[in-house]
Scaffold this active site. Sequence first.
Site, PDB file in Angstrom:
ATOM      1  N   LYS A  11      30.964  47.077  35.254  1.00  0.00           N
ATOM      2  CA  LYS A  11      30.642  46.994  33.820  1.00  0.00           C
ATOM      3  C   LYS A  11      29.562  45.934  33.665  1.00  0.00           C
ATOM      4  O   LYS A  11      29.823  44.738  33.704  1.00  0.00           O
ATOM      5  CB  LYS A  11      31.901  46.593  33.039  1.00  0.00           C
ATOM      6  CG  LYS A  11      31.999  47.130  31.622  1.00  0.00           C
ATOM      7  CD  LYS A  11      30.881  46.716  30.702  1.00  0.00           C
ATOM      8  CE  LYS A  11      31.055  45.354  30.088  1.00  0.00           C
ATOM      9  NZ  LYS A  11      29.845  44.870  29.377  1.00  0.00           N
ATOM     10  N   GLU A  63      33.699  33.623  38.495  1.00  0.00           N
ATOM     11  CA  GLU A  63      32.550  32.733  38.723  1.00  0.00           C
ATOM     12  C   GLU A  63      32.029  32.388  37.337  1.00  0.00           C
ATOM     13  O   GLU A  63      31.488  33.248  36.639  1.00  0.00           O
ATOM     14  CB  GLU A  63      31.444  33.460  39.500  1.00  0.00           C
ATOM     15  CG  GLU A  63      31.873  34.043  40.831  1.00  0.00           C
ATOM     16  CD  GLU A  63      32.107  32.991  41.894  1.00  0.00           C
ATOM     17  OE1 GLU A  63      31.801  31.812  41.633  1.00  0.00           O
ATOM     18  OE2 GLU A  63      32.599  33.343  42.963  1.00  0.00           O
ATOM     19  N   CYS A  86      23.386  29.538  35.964  1.00  0.00           N
ATOM     20  CA  CYS A  86      24.666  28.813  36.008  1.00  0.00           C
ATOM     21  C   CYS A  86      24.597  27.617  36.952  1.00  0.00           C
ATOM     22  O   CYS A  86      25.260  26.615  36.740  1.00  0.00           O
ATOM     23  CB  CYS A  86      25.781  29.760  36.428  1.00  0.00           C
ATOM     24  SG  CYS A  86      25.426  30.558  38.006  1.00  0.00           S
ATOM     25  N   GLU A 117      28.026  23.617  28.423  1.00  0.00           N
ATOM     26  CA  GLU A 117      26.914  24.379  28.987  1.00  0.00           C
ATOM     27  C   GLU A 117      26.066  24.968  27.853  1.00  0.00           C
ATOM     28  O   GLU A 117      26.585  25.664  26.979  1.00  0.00           O
ATOM     29  CB  GLU A 117      27.470  25.506  29.857  1.00  0.00           C
ATOM     30  CG  GLU A 117      26.395  26.334  30.537  1.00  0.00           C
ATOM     31  CD  GLU A 117      26.968  27.555  31.254  1.00  0.00           C
ATOM     32  OE1 GLU A 117      27.799  28.269  30.648  1.00  0.00           O
ATOM     33  OE2 GLU A 117      26.573  27.798  32.403  1.00  0.00           O
TER      34      GLU A 117
HETATM   35  P1  NAD Z   1      30.197  36.585  28.945  1.00  0.00           P
HETATM   36  O1  NAD Z   1      31.470  35.986  29.445  1.00  0.00           O
HETATM   37  O2  NAD Z   1      29.956  36.632  27.489  1.00  0.00           O
HETATM   38  O3  NAD Z   1      30.053  38.107  29.448  1.00  0.00           O
HETATM   39  C1  NAD Z   1      30.127  38.430  30.816  1.00  0.00           C
HETATM   40  C2  NAD Z   1      30.583  39.865  30.951  1.00  0.00           C
HETATM   41  O4  NAD Z   1      31.919  39.975  30.467  1.00  0.00           O
HETATM   42  C3  NAD Z   1      29.760  40.882  30.154  1.00  0.00           C
HETATM   43  O5  NAD Z   1      29.597  42.047  30.929  1.00  0.00           O
HETATM   44  C4  NAD Z   1      30.643  41.163  28.960  1.00  0.00           C
HETATM   45  O6  NAD Z   1      30.434  42.431  28.418  1.00  0.00           O
HETATM   46  C5  NAD Z   1      32.020  41.071  29.586  1.00  0.00           C
HETATM   47  N1  NAD Z   1      33.123  40.798  28.650  1.00  0.00           N
HETATM   48  C6  NAD Z   1      33.085  40.100  27.488  1.00  0.00           C
HETATM   49  N2  NAD Z   1      34.317  40.074  26.937  1.00  0.00           N
HETATM   50  C7  NAD Z   1      35.145  40.766  27.759  1.00  0.00           C
HETATM   51  C8  NAD Z   1      36.531  41.068  27.725  1.00  0.00           C
HETATM   52  N3  NAD Z   1      37.323  40.652  26.746  1.00  0.00           N
HETATM   53  N4  NAD Z   1      37.058  41.776  28.741  1.00  0.00           N
HETATM   54  C9  NAD Z   1      36.282  42.188  29.774  1.00  0.00           C
HETATM   55  N5  NAD Z   1      34.949  41.938  29.846  1.00  0.00           N
HETATM   56  C10 NAD Z   1      34.393  41.224  28.857  1.00  0.00           C
HETATM   57  O7  NAD Z   1      29.035  35.817  29.716  1.00  0.00           O
HETATM   58  P2  NAD Z   1      27.470  36.006  29.521  1.00  0.00           P
HETATM   59  O8  NAD Z   1      27.080  35.368  28.234  1.00  0.00           O
HETATM   60  O9  NAD Z   1      27.095  37.401  29.792  1.00  0.00           O
HETATM   61  O10 NAD Z   1      26.914  35.147  30.743  1.00  0.00           O
HETATM   62  C11 NAD Z   1      26.671  33.787  30.688  1.00  0.00           C
HETATM   63  C12 NAD Z   1      27.757  33.010  31.378  1.00  0.00           C
HETATM   64  O11 NAD Z   1      27.909  33.453  32.725  1.00  0.00           O
HETATM   65  C13 NAD Z   1      27.419  31.535  31.469  1.00  0.00           C
HETATM   66  O12 NAD Z   1      28.572  30.764  31.214  1.00  0.00           O
HETATM   67  C14 NAD Z   1      26.995  31.368  32.924  1.00  0.00           C
HETATM   68  O13 NAD Z   1      27.100  30.074  33.439  1.00  0.00           O
HETATM   69  C15 NAD Z   1      27.930  32.319  33.594  1.00  0.00           C
HETATM   70  N6  NAD Z   1      27.424  32.672  34.930  1.00  0.00           N
HETATM   71  C16 NAD Z   1      28.100  32.205  36.034  1.00  0.00           C
HETATM   72  C17 NAD Z   1      27.636  32.487  37.313  1.00  0.00           C
HETATM   73  C18 NAD Z   1      28.373  32.006  38.535  1.00  0.00           C
HETATM   74  O14 NAD Z   1      28.112  32.528  39.617  1.00  0.00           O
HETATM   75  N7  NAD Z   1      29.265  31.038  38.430  1.00  0.00           N
HETATM   76  C19 NAD Z   1      26.489  33.260  37.466  1.00  0.00           C
HETATM   77  C20 NAD Z   1      25.814  33.705  36.328  1.00  0.00           C
HETATM   78  C21 NAD Z   1      26.309  33.409  35.065  1.00  0.00           C
END
Ligand code: NAD
Length: 487
Positions: free
Chosen positions: A182, A257, A290, A387
């Site tokens: 997804k 992650e 991140c 963040e």
């Molecule tokens: P997000 O948590 O809003 O969304 C991530 C994914 O989760 C999306 O595909 C979204 O559609 C899905 N999602 C949202 N709600 C959900 C639910 N209730 N159930 C299942 N899936 C759901 O994050 P974002 O804004 O897309 O990304 C930014 C974040 O990701 C930042 O905090 C960043 O630091 C983190 N990030 C971490 C890493 C790592 O390797 N640690 C890498 C890249 C990004």
Amino acid sequence: MPSTRVEISDTAVSPDHFIGGKRVSSPATFEVRSPLDWDWHLADVARGDPLTADQAVSAAVDAFPGWASLTSKQRAEPLHRLADLIDANVGMLARIECVDMAMLLESLEARVIHRGAENFRNYADLAVSYQSRHWSSKGTDNHVERMPAGPAVVITPWNAPWLLSTWKLAPALAAGNTVILKPAEWAPLSASLLADLATEAGLPPGVLNIVQGIGEEVGAALVSDRRVRRISFTGSPETARHIGVAAGRNIVPFTAELGGKGPLVVFADSDLAAAAMKAAGQYDDSGQTCLAGTRLLVEESVSTEFLELFYEHTNAHVLGDSRDPRTTVSPLIHPDHLARVEGFVERARRHGDRVLRGGERWKQDGLWYEPTLIEPLGNDSEIVQREVFGPVLTYQTFADEKEAVALANSTSYGLSGIVYTGSEERAERVARGIRAGTIWVNTYLVRDLTAPFGGIGISGIGREGGDYALDFHSDLKTIQISQGTVS
Ligand code: NAD
């Protein structure tokens, strides 16, 4: 019925899901626009619902026995073909990823897309090279084997959709699991192209399924499905909490992650020019990384000299269209994200934190934000503790090593840290002292695919990378056979 493909930057992209080897549309869609020009409507993409999630999990369940029963070597064949196809289609993949989420085209073409191919190649080979453990003890022969775990759900964020999808899909598939990916709704297009390449590579139908849609809708339905046996998530801590509840309910292992608030620690004995250049480099990709070192911690005695060098490099940044090779700072992904970044800086100002540089949109009609540096009033300022995920760094000084480590460890995150020092002894001490999953000393973002990767604290649960990801996607089984008497 599949929808018509959409022509984007000379590529025909399917806006549909990919389930059981076929394109499947949804009655509802969501709009995808380009951060390079928000008036540029790229596609109306299928908006999956719980029914779509059910269909995709069913396809993954049906395909699982066939895929799991292959040897690692047999599974490696289509994964290698997929890697070769990725390398052969770098230009197309880079162009689509660039217009979809605005990562710099040059780095997509030179490194990022190829890294996706490397992910598939590495994991295909690593799974083949796996040796089950054998030993004797207490009159028994012991064997530990890996067994594919079952259908896995992979959920990715928008900031590195291609890289993170391939990083998470490769071990799941190589381990023998079938997958439902997804992608994030703000950057869903490169995943659609991956489905085309997977078909061409000969991945059997249902082994890789891609469901498009909104996280709270189709994402939540996927992670709640009891037939799913692994969940691999990258995104924010807030979403991880929801997914963790669903995983807990079904007793399903999940890796998370999550976000970071990494320190970039600069000691007086370091190569200051290199440290300042790397610090200014944290604005690359508009700080939507991140792993970025977003808290600059600099030894007091070299503060003035460091800041001069840092401003020199920061002022040399070129904000612009990510397709232009002169550009070094891309626009932010979405107007809502730009507003979020602005909100952080406005609250910091009101709180009394000092904006040393930037602190404004670059121009009113785009999604760029000025590379910004903020000196916080105190370490408990929101701008230090949360963040931002934008081009906003904080600046603090320290008197000695003890204070540097204490400041580095003073947030709830623990994803990564960067240390600049000329002393090997100090490098070891400080690297050990900082609580984070990854520490770089005198370098940044160099990562071996076999090394464990993950966070401490609210930066995550579990480790990916190398054998760690293959173990996560497997059920480990111990077989003990009596060497003599039958008891
Ligand atoms: P997000 O948590 O809003 O969304 C991530 C994914 O989760 C999306 O595909 C979204 O559609 C899905 N999602 C949202 N709600 C959900 C639910 N209730 N159930 C299942 N899936 C759901 O994050 P974002 O804004 O897309 O990304 C930014 C974040 O990701 C930042 O905090 C960043 O630091 C983190 N990030 C971490 C890493 C790592 O390797 N640690 C890498 C890249 C990004």
